[in-house]
Structures are given as structure tokens and as C-alpha cells.
Motif scaffolding. Structure first.
Motif, PDB file in Angstrom:
ATOM      1  N   GLN A  25       0.741  -1.250  -0.001  1.00 36.55           N
ATOM      2  CA  GLN A  25       0.062  -0.082  -0.040  1.00 36.55           C
ATOM      3  C   GLN A  25       0.936   1.234  -0.043  1.00 36.55           C
ATOM      4  OE1 GLN A  25      -3.335  -0.280  -0.477  1.00 36.55           O
ATOM      5  NE2 GLN A  25      -3.774   1.792   0.081  1.00 36.55           N
ATOM      6  N   VAL A  26       0.547   2.170  -0.670  1.00 35.12           N
ATOM      7  CA  VAL A  26       1.250   3.520  -0.908  1.00 35.12           C
ATOM      8  C   VAL A  26       0.267   4.719  -0.606  1.00 35.12           C
ATOM      9  CG1 VAL A  26       2.417   5.130  -2.410  1.00 35.12           C
ATOM     10  CG2 VAL A  26       2.969   2.744  -2.557  1.00 35.12           C
ATOM     11  N   GLU A  27       0.780   5.418   0.304  1.00 35.83           N
ATOM     12  CA  GLU A  27      -0.214   6.760   0.682  1.00 35.83           C
ATOM     13  C   GLU A  27       0.700   7.836   0.105  1.00 35.83           C
ATOM     14  OE1 GLU A  27      -0.885   3.350   2.980  1.00 35.83           O
ATOM     15  OE2 GLU A  27       0.887   4.613   3.672  1.00 35.83           O
ATOM     16  N   LEU A  28      -0.364   8.847  -0.383  1.00 35.77           N
ATOM     17  CA  LEU A  28       0.048   9.963  -1.115  1.00 35.77           C
ATOM     18  C   LEU A  28      -0.694  11.145  -0.484  1.00 35.77           C
ATOM     19  CD1 LEU A  28       0.101   8.776  -4.767  1.00 35.77           C
ATOM     20  CD2 LEU A  28       1.967   8.637  -3.359  1.00 35.77           C
ATOM     21  N   VAL A  29       0.020  12.126  -0.157  1.00 33.71           N
ATOM     22  CA  VAL A  29      -0.660  13.342   0.423  1.00 33.71           C
ATOM     23  C   VAL A  29       0.108  14.531  -0.451  1.00 33.71           C
ATOM     24  CG1 VAL A  29      -0.720  14.661   2.390  1.00 33.71           C
ATOM     25  CG2 VAL A  29      -0.806  12.312   2.507  1.00 33.71           C
ATOM     26  N   GLU A  30      -0.940  15.131  -0.984  1.00 34.53           N
ATOM     27  CA  GLU A  30      -0.451  16.454  -1.529  1.00 34.53           C
ATOM     28  C   GLU A  30      -0.802  17.589  -0.832  1.00 34.53           C
ATOM     29  OE1 GLU A  30      -3.271  14.226  -4.768  1.00 34.53           O
ATOM     30  OE2 GLU A  30      -3.006  14.594  -2.604  1.00 34.53           O
ATOM     31  N   SER A  31       0.195  18.726  -1.180  1.00 33.80           N
ATOM     32  CA  SER A  31       0.136  19.851  -0.646  1.00 33.80           C
ATOM     33  C   SER A  31       0.481  21.044  -1.306  1.00 33.80           C
ATOM     34  CB  SER A  31       1.095  19.881   0.897  1.00 33.80           C
ATOM     35  OG  SER A  31       2.284  19.723   0.408  1.00 33.80           O
ATOM     36  N   GLY A  32       0.370  22.014  -0.810  1.00 33.90           N
ATOM     37  CA  GLY A  32       0.901  23.379  -1.576  1.00 33.90           C
ATOM     38  C   GLY A  32      -0.183  24.197  -2.317  1.00 33.90           C
ATOM     39  N   GLY A  33      -1.431  23.669  -2.396  1.00 38.16           N
ATOM     40  CA  GLY A  33      -2.538  24.365  -3.340  1.00 38.16           C
ATOM     41  C   GLY A  33      -2.955  25.552  -2.645  1.00 38.16           C
ATOM     42  N   ARG A  34      -3.369  26.682  -3.155  1.00 33.99           N
ATOM     43  CA  ARG A  34      -3.859  27.820  -2.635  1.00 33.99           C
ATOM     44  C   ARG A  34      -4.241  28.749  -3.736  1.00 33.99           C
ATOM     45  NH1 ARG A  34      -0.203  31.952  -3.478  1.00 33.99           N
ATOM     46  NH2 ARG A  34       1.945  31.494  -3.954  1.00 33.99           N
ATOM     47  N   LEU A  35      -4.719  29.964  -3.394  1.00 30.75           N
ATOM     48  CA  LEU A  35      -5.166  31.009  -4.371  1.00 30.75           C
ATOM     49  C   LEU A  35      -3.949  31.836  -4.769  1.00 30.75           C
ATOM     50  CD1 LEU A  35      -7.440  32.828  -5.688  1.00 30.75           C
ATOM     51  CD2 LEU A  35      -7.325  34.131  -3.485  1.00 30.75           C
ATOM     52  N   VAL A  36      -3.927  31.901  -6.125  1.00 31.03           N
ATOM     53  CA  VAL A  36      -2.517  32.759  -6.723  1.00 31.03           C
ATOM     54  C   VAL A  36      -3.268  33.492  -7.947  1.00 31.03           C
ATOM     55  CG1 VAL A  36      -2.227  30.690  -8.074  1.00 31.03           C
ATOM     56  CG2 VAL A  36      -0.347  32.326  -7.878  1.00 31.03           C
ATOM     57  N   THR A  37      -2.603  34.574  -8.222  1.00 31.68           N
ATOM     58  CA  THR A  37      -3.067  35.480  -9.103  1.00 31.68           C
ATOM     59  C   THR A  37      -2.329  34.918 -10.401  1.00 31.68           C
ATOM     60  OG1 THR A  37      -2.814  37.209  -7.699  1.00 31.68           O
ATOM     61  CG2 THR A  37      -2.912  37.802 -10.016  1.00 31.68           C
ATOM     62  N   ALA A  38      -3.173  35.124 -11.667  1.00 30.16           N
ATOM     63  CA  ALA A  38      -2.569  34.702 -12.822  1.00 30.16           C
ATOM     64  C   ALA A  38      -1.337  35.160 -13.285  1.00 30.16           C
ATOM     65  CB  ALA A  38      -4.050  35.066 -14.060  1.00 30.16           C
ATOM     66  N   GLY A  39      -0.559  34.349 -13.914  1.00 27.35           N
ATOM     67  CA  GLY A  39       0.949  34.868 -14.216  1.00 27.35           C
ATOM     68  C   GLY A  39       1.800  34.455 -13.126  1.00 27.35           C
ATOM     69  N   GLY A  40       1.234  33.858 -11.950  1.00 29.61           N
ATOM     70  CA  GLY A  40       2.011  33.490 -10.894  1.00 29.61           C
ATOM     71  C   GLY A  40       2.612  32.165 -10.932  1.00 29.61           C
ATOM     72  N   SER A  41       3.057  31.920 -10.010  1.00 30.61           N
ATOM     73  CA  SER A  41       3.770  30.600  -9.713  1.00 30.61           C
ATOM     74  C   SER A  41       3.273  29.830  -8.480  1.00 30.61           C
ATOM     75  CB  SER A  41       5.373  30.692  -9.595  1.00 30.61           C
ATOM     76  OG  SER A  41       5.930  31.121 -11.170  1.00 30.61           O
ATOM     77  N   LEU A  42       3.495  28.472  -8.571  1.00 25.85           N
ATOM     78  CA  LEU A  42       2.896  27.843  -7.284  1.00 25.85           C
ATOM     79  C   LEU A  42       3.782  26.256  -7.397  1.00 25.85           C
ATOM     80  CD1 LEU A  42       1.168  28.095  -5.193  1.00 25.85           C
ATOM     81  CD2 LEU A  42      -0.607  27.086  -6.216  1.00 25.85           C
ATOM     82  N   ARG A  43       4.105  25.552  -6.366  1.00 26.88           N
ATOM     83  CA  ARG A  43       4.789  24.467  -6.560  1.00 26.88           C
ATOM     84  C   ARG A  43       3.760  23.543  -5.480  1.00 26.88           C
ATOM     85  NH1 ARG A  43      10.730  22.570  -4.322  1.00 26.88           N
ATOM     86  NH2 ARG A  43       9.736  22.580  -2.252  1.00 26.88           N
ATOM     87  N   LEU A  44       3.392  22.539  -6.145  1.00 27.19           N
ATOM     88  CA  LEU A  44       2.906  21.479  -5.114  1.00 27.19           C
ATOM     89  C   LEU A  44       3.724  20.267  -4.863  1.00 27.19           C
ATOM     90  CD1 LEU A  44      -0.693  21.220  -7.527  1.00 27.19           C
ATOM     91  CD2 LEU A  44       0.023  22.934  -5.633  1.00 27.19           C
ATOM     92  N   SER A  45       3.513  19.916  -3.793  1.00 28.52           N
ATOM     93  CA  SER A  45       4.227  18.641  -3.434  1.00 28.52           C
ATOM     94  C   SER A  45       3.470  17.504  -3.199  1.00 28.52           C
ATOM     95  CB  SER A  45       4.703  18.843  -2.016  1.00 28.52           C
ATOM     96  OG  SER A  45       5.634  20.251  -1.934  1.00 28.52           O
ATOM     97  N   CYS A  46       4.201  16.327  -3.490  1.00 30.19           N
ATOM     98  CA  CYS A  46       3.337  14.842  -3.183  1.00 30.19           C
ATOM     99  C   CYS A  46       4.025  14.076  -2.607  1.00 30.19           C
ATOM    100  CB  CYS A  46       2.850  14.363  -4.659  1.00 30.19           C
ATOM    101  SG  CYS A  46       2.288  12.640  -4.319  1.00 30.19           S
ATOM    102  N   THR A  47       4.056  13.940  -1.406  1.00 34.20           N
ATOM    103  CA  THR A  47       4.626  13.002  -0.396  1.00 34.20           C
ATOM    104  C   THR A  47       4.205  11.610  -0.161  1.00 34.20           C
ATOM    105  OG1 THR A  47       5.502  14.987   0.866  1.00 34.20           O
ATOM    106  CG2 THR A  47       5.810  12.827   1.895  1.00 34.20           C
ATOM    107  N   ALA A  48       5.165  10.663  -0.464  1.00 34.06           N
ATOM    108  CA  ALA A  48       4.763   9.175  -0.317  1.00 34.06           C
ATOM    109  C   ALA A  48       4.942   8.546   0.942  1.00 34.06           C
ATOM    110  CB  ALA A  48       5.158   8.492  -1.725  1.00 34.06           C
TER     111      ALA A  48
END
Length: 120
Positions: free
Chosen positions: A1-24
């Protein structure tokens, strides 16, 4: 069994950047293909990109703007998103597969998703 947890999502303005993480955790393996998908209400979940060994493949809608990377020491996969557009607004999921590819049915393990909202 593998568990995955995402994080990093939020509100951002167009043209901006964001980094999402997925930890297993659990029975992880560096041999797994790690994919990113996204879904908006009323639409099918769509392929964003996949990290398959040393190779990366992206949907045309994000190619050149999104980059997938991996830190094996942290059992974490990242989705760097640049030049974000309002149409990138979605719940983003990471998934693990022994097969890989763009078809979500090939992915056995899924995270719970993280919301990304891009405002104009």
C-alpha cells in the motif's frame, strides 16, 4: 500500500507561480511512475504530466509552463507551475503507477487532492 499526500495548493494570481508537493509513504518505490492529474467540477479528471524514471511527459496545455521533479530522499514529487492561467484552476491530484502514461486507470494509488485557484 502506498499513501500519497498533496500539499501546496492555494489562491494565486494569474501569471504567478506555485509549487505542489506530493509526499509518499508506505511501500514506496522509486520505480513507480508518478503522475499529476487535475479536475474541475463537472469535468473528467485530466492528465497533467508524469515522471517516468528520467523522463517527463506533459499535457500540451501545460507543456513549457509546468515541471515535475522528484526528491527521492524525501519521497516527494513536485509540480512546479509557472505562468499560471485561470483555466489552471482545479483540484490537483498526484498518483502512482507501475505502468505510467496519461490514462488515469493505470494509476493505482491516489492522493486526496489539493485545490489550486488562479484568479484574474
Amino acid at each position: 500500500q502506498v499513501e500519497l499526500v498533496e500539499s501546496g495548493g492555494r489562491l494565486v494570481t494569474a501569471g504567478g507561480s506555485l509549487r505542489l508537493s506530493c509526499t509518499a509513504s508506505g511501500r514506496t518505490s522509486s520505480s513507480y511512475h508518478m503522475g499529476w492529474f487535475r479536475q474541475t467540477p463537472g469535468k473528467e479528471r485530466e492528465f497533467v504530466g508524469v515522471l517516468s524514471g528520467p523522463s517527463r511527459y506533459y499535457a500540451m496545455s501545460v507543456a513549457g509552463r509546468f515541471t515535475i521533479s522528484r526528491d527521492n530522499a524525501k519521497n516527494t514529487v513536485y509540480l512546479q507551475m509557472n505562468s499560471l492561467k485561470t483555466e489552471d484552476t482545479a483540484i490537483y491530484y498526484c498518483a502512482a503507477s507501475q505502468i505510467g502514461g496519461a490514462n488515469q486507470t493505470a494509476y493505482k494509488y491516489w492522493g486526496q487532492g489539493t485545490q489550486v485557484t488562479v484568479s484574474s
